[in-house]
Design a protein around this motif. Structure first.
Motif, PDB file in Angstrom:
ATOM      1  N   UNK A   1      79.658  69.982 105.914  1.00 25.91           N
ATOM      2  CA  UNK A   1      79.115  70.446 107.194  1.00 25.91           C
ATOM      3  C   UNK A   1      79.795  71.728 107.648  1.00 25.91           C
ATOM      4  N   UNK A   2      81.134  71.772 107.555  1.00 27.19           N
ATOM      5  CA  UNK A   2      81.862  72.959 107.975  1.00 27.19           C
ATOM      6  C   UNK A   2      81.387  74.226 107.281  1.00 27.19           C
ATOM      7  N   UNK A   3      81.365  74.262 105.941  1.00 25.68           N
ATOM      8  CA  UNK A   3      80.903  75.472 105.260  1.00 25.68           C
ATOM      9  C   UNK A   3      79.495  75.893 105.653  1.00 25.68           C
ATOM     10  N   UNK A   4      78.594  74.927 105.879  1.00 28.38           N
ATOM     11  CA  UNK A   4      77.235  75.282 106.298  1.00 28.38           C
ATOM     12  C   UNK A   4      77.233  75.880 107.701  1.00 28.38           C
ATOM     13  N   UNK A   5      78.083  75.357 108.568  1.00 31.65           N
ATOM     14  CA  UNK A   5      78.138  75.854 109.939  1.00 31.65           C
ATOM     15  C   UNK A   5      78.770  77.242 110.000  1.00 31.65           C
ATOM     16  N   UNK A   6      79.733  77.524 109.127  1.00 27.67           N
ATOM     17  CA  UNK A   6      80.351  78.850 109.150  1.00 27.67           C
ATOM     18  C   UNK A   6      79.289  79.937 108.961  1.00 27.67           C
ATOM     19  N   UNK A   7      78.409  79.734 107.985  1.00 26.33           N
ATOM     20  CA  UNK A   7      77.377  80.739 107.733  1.00 26.33           C
ATOM     21  C   UNK A   7      76.338  80.761 108.856  1.00 26.33           C
ATOM     22  N   UNK A   8      76.083  79.603 109.465  1.00 26.52           N
ATOM     23  CA  UNK A   8      75.150  79.547 110.597  1.00 26.52           C
ATOM     24  C   UNK A   8      75.675  80.377 111.767  1.00 26.52           C
TER      25      UNK A   8
ATOM     26  N   UNK B   1      69.094  72.579 112.392  1.00 29.40           N
ATOM     27  CA  UNK B   1      68.499  71.587 111.489  1.00 29.40           C
ATOM     28  C   UNK B   1      67.891  72.274 110.273  1.00 29.40           C
ATOM     29  N   UNK B   2      67.125  73.329 110.504  1.00 26.79           N
ATOM     30  CA  UNK B   2      66.512  74.069 109.396  1.00 26.79           C
ATOM     31  C   UNK B   2      67.573  74.690 108.494  1.00 26.79           C
ATOM     32  N   UNK B   3      68.647  75.188 109.107  1.00 28.18           N
ATOM     33  CA  UNK B   3      69.722  75.830 108.336  1.00 28.18           C
ATOM     34  C   UNK B   3      70.426  74.816 107.441  1.00 28.18           C
ATOM     35  N   UNK B   4      70.737  73.634 108.007  1.00 33.25           N
ATOM     36  CA  UNK B   4      71.435  72.610 107.232  1.00 33.25           C
ATOM     37  C   UNK B   4      70.567  72.116 106.072  1.00 33.25           C
ATOM     38  N   UNK B   5      69.283  71.939 106.330  1.00 30.95           N
ATOM     39  CA  UNK B   5      68.393  71.513 105.249  1.00 30.95           C
ATOM     40  C   UNK B   5      68.366  72.542 104.125  1.00 30.95           C
ATOM     41  N   UNK B   6      68.346  73.809 104.492  1.00 36.58           N
ATOM     42  CA  UNK B   6      68.328  74.866 103.483  1.00 36.58           C
ATOM     43  C   UNK B   6      69.647  74.904 102.713  1.00 36.58           C
ATOM     44  N   UNK B   7      70.771  74.769 103.442  1.00 32.06           N
ATOM     45  CA  UNK B   7      72.090  74.800 102.787  1.00 32.06           C
ATOM     46  C   UNK B   7      72.287  73.615 101.848  1.00 32.06           C
ATOM     47  N   UNK B   8      71.866  72.420 102.276  1.00 32.80           N
ATOM     48  CA  UNK B   8      72.093  71.220 101.475  1.00 32.80           C
ATOM     49  C   UNK B   8      71.116  71.125 100.305  1.00 32.80           C
ATOM     50  N   UNK B   9      69.889  71.604 100.500  1.00 35.13           N
ATOM     51  CA  UNK B   9      68.887  71.562  99.444  1.00 35.13           C
ATOM     52  C   UNK B   9      68.145  70.246  99.397  1.00 35.13           C
ATOM     53  N   UNK B  10      67.086  70.208  98.605  1.00 35.94           N
ATOM     54  CA  UNK B  10      66.275  69.008  98.436  1.00 35.94           C
ATOM     55  C   UNK B  10      65.891  68.890  96.962  1.00 35.94           C
ATOM     56  N   UNK B  11      66.537  68.017  96.202  1.00 32.15           N
ATOM     57  CA  UNK B  11      67.597  67.098  96.639  1.00 32.15           C
ATOM     58  C   UNK B  11      68.896  67.844  96.942  1.00 32.15           C
TER      59      UNK B  11
ATOM     60  N   UNK C   1      67.443  53.629 120.025  1.00 33.09           N
ATOM     61  CA  UNK C   1      66.113  54.093 120.440  1.00 33.09           C
ATOM     62  C   UNK C   1      66.177  55.254 121.419  1.00 33.09           C
ATOM     63  N   UNK C   2      67.358  55.544 121.947  1.00 31.85           N
ATOM     64  CA  UNK C   2      67.503  56.675 122.873  1.00 31.85           C
ATOM     65  C   UNK C   2      67.634  57.999 122.139  1.00 31.85           C
ATOM     66  N   UNK C   3      67.700  57.951 120.804  1.00 31.02           N
ATOM     67  CA  UNK C   3      67.918  59.156 120.017  1.00 31.02           C
ATOM     68  C   UNK C   3      66.698  59.522 119.190  1.00 31.02           C
ATOM     69  N   UNK C   4      66.500  60.810 119.011  1.00 35.13           N
ATOM     70  CA  UNK C   4      65.532  61.330 118.053  1.00 35.13           C
ATOM     71  C   UNK C   4      66.323  61.808 116.836  1.00 35.13           C
ATOM     72  N   UNK C   5      65.949  61.324 115.655  1.00 40.66           N
ATOM     73  CA  UNK C   5      66.689  61.646 114.434  1.00 40.66           C
ATOM     74  C   UNK C   5      65.820  62.473 113.497  1.00 40.66           C
ATOM     75  N   UNK C   6      66.414  63.515 112.945  1.00 41.21           N
ATOM     76  CA  UNK C   6      65.759  64.345 111.949  1.00 41.21           C
ATOM     77  C   UNK C   6      66.537  64.226 110.641  1.00 41.21           C
ATOM     78  N   UNK C   7      65.828  63.899 109.567  1.00 41.21           N
ATOM     79  CA  UNK C   7      66.464  63.682 108.271  1.00 41.21           C
ATOM     80  C   UNK C   7      66.945  64.997 107.674  1.00 41.21           C
ATOM     81  N   UNK C   8      68.190  64.996 107.182  1.00 41.25           N
ATOM     82  CA  UNK C   8      68.750  66.175 106.515  1.00 41.25           C
ATOM     83  C   UNK C   8      68.749  66.029 104.998  1.00 41.25           C
ATOM     84  N   UNK C   9      68.815  64.793 104.522  1.00 43.90           N
ATOM     85  CA  UNK C   9      68.823  64.602 103.083  1.00 43.90           C
ATOM     86  C   UNK C   9      69.262  63.205 102.706  1.00 43.90           C
ATOM     87  N   UNK C  10      69.085  62.873 101.445  1.00 41.20           N
ATOM     88  CA  UNK C  10      69.485  61.566 100.929  1.00 41.20           C
ATOM     89  C   UNK C  10      70.955  61.589 100.534  1.00 41.20           C
ATOM     90  N   UNK C  11      71.530  60.404 100.429  1.00 42.51           N
ATOM     91  CA  UNK C  11      72.930  60.294 100.026  1.00 42.51           C
ATOM     92  C   UNK C  11      73.097  59.010  99.229  1.00 42.51           C
TER      93      UNK C  11
END
Length: 302
Positions: A107-114, A283-293, A151-161
C-alpha cells in the motif's frame, strides 16, 4: 460566533483523546489548539470537555455536539475539495487506515506515487491490524483484507488474495513435506493471532479445517514470513507476503492437494457519505498499481 477551526480542534481532540495528540496531527502548537477549543466553548456557552491532569472526557453536551461537529468539518472539507476538483485538481485532507504488513509492502509504495501525482492532497495513513471503526475513528476510508460485513460501509474490490502454505527448504528437508491436509495436524506451525488459528481448505465441495501445533503465534505477517524463512515451521500466508521469498527460493510452496481459504482486498468508506473524487481516484490508482490479477499472485508452478 462559532468558528470552523474551533469545531475542527474539538473533533480532533475528541478523536485523539488529548490536546497534545490533536496538535501533533493538526501540525499546530498545543496552546493554539487549547485556545481554539476554549473559544468554541465560550461561543457555545457550554463546557464540551472535562479536563484533568490525566485525561480529557466529553461532557454530556460535548457528547451530543460531537456527531454534528464531525459532519460540519467533513462537509466544509468536502466543499473545499469539490471546488478544487472543479478546477481539475485533487486537494485537501484524506485519512486512511490499513493493515500493517500489507501497508508496508504494497500500500505504501502505491500511495507514494499517488501523492506524487496529486501533491495537493494531505494524506494521513494509519497502519493497524485491528478493524477500525471508520466513522467514530474519523477515517475517510479503510483498506481491508477480508470480507466487509458492516452494512454501514460501501466496499470496492481492489483484488484477490490467495493464501498459500510455505516453509523453508531446510525445514522441509529436516521434517518432511506434508503430502495431504491431514499431515498438517502434526506440523509445527507459525500462526496469526489476530485471526482464527484454524486453517481452512476446500477440496472440491468439501471444506476441511486443520488445527496445527503452534511453534509461534504472532500478529504480524512479515514476522510470520521471516520466521518461516528462518526454518521455524510451516505457515499459511497471503501471497502478497510470501511471493518474493518463494520466487527467490527462500520459501517453498507446500501442495497438500487442496486450496486454502482465500480472501479479497477492499477499500471501504461510510455509506452515508458520497464517495469523494479523492477516494474514487485512489481506488482507480490502487487497482492499476496492483494489477488484475495482482502482481503478487504466483504462477501455479512455483
Amino acid at each position: 460566533m462559532m468558528k470552523l477551526d474551533g469545531v475542527a480542534a474539538f473533533v480532533w481532540v475528541a478523536e485523539s483523546g488529548s490536546i497534545s495528540e490533536a496538535a501533533r496531527r493538526l501540525g499546530l502548537a498545543k496552546s493554539v489548539v487549547s485556545e481554539r477549543l476554549a473559544e468554541l466553548e465560550r461561543s457555545l456557552g457550554v463546557t464540551l470537555m472535562q479536563r484533568t491532569t490525566r485525561k480529557l472526557a466529553l461532557t454530556e453536551d460535548g457528547d451530543a455536539f460531537l456527531p454534528r461537529a464531525r459532519r460540519i468539518v467533513h462537509e466544509a472539507t468536502e466543499a473545499a475539495a469539490e471546488l478544487s476538483e472543479r478546477r481539475g485538481t485533487l486537494s485537501g485532507p484524506l485519512r486512511l487506515a490499513g493493515p500493517v504488513g500489507f501497508g508496508v509492502l504494497h500500500l505504501g509504495p502505491a500511495i507514494y506515487s499517488f501523492l506524487a501525482a496529486h501533491p495537493a492532497i494531505d494524506l494521513t495513513l494509519d497502519l493497524d491490524d485491528r478493524f477500525v471503526d471508520i466513522a467514530s475513528d474519523g477515517y475517510d476510508a479503510v483498506i481491508r483484507h477480508g470480507p466487509i460485513r458492516d452494512s454501514r460501509l460501501i466496499a470496492k474490490r481492489l483484488g484477490a488474495s490467495r493464501r498459500i502454505l510455505v516453509a523453508s527448504p531446510a525445514f522441509l528437508e529436516a521434517h518432511g513435506t506434508p503430502a495431504c491436509v491431514a499431515d498438517l495436524e502434526q506440523c509445527c506451525a507459525i500462526l496469526y493471532t489476530n485471526r482464527n488459528t484454524d486453517w481452512r481448505f476446500r477440496d472440491g465441495e468439501k471444506e476441511i479445517v486443520v488445527r496445527p501445533r503452534a511453534a509461534l503465534r504472532v500478529n504480524n505477517g512479515i514476522v510470520m514470513r521471516d520466521a518461516a524463512i528462518a526454518g521455524l515451521g510451516i505457515t499459511l500466508l497471503p501471497a502478497f507476503f510470501a511471493h518474493q521469498a518463494v520466487t527467490a527460493g527462500a520459501l517453498r510452496r507446500v501442495d497438500v492437494g487442496a486450496e486454502a481459504e482465500g480472501a479479497e482486498l477492499h477499500i471501504a468508506y461510510p455509506a452515508n457519505r458520497n464517495s469523494s473524487a479523492k477516494i474514487i481516484a485512489l481506488t482507480a490508482w490502487l487497482r492499476q498499481c496492483f494489477g488484475a490479477p495482482p502482481y503478487w499472485e504466483l504462477p501455479a508452478a512455483l
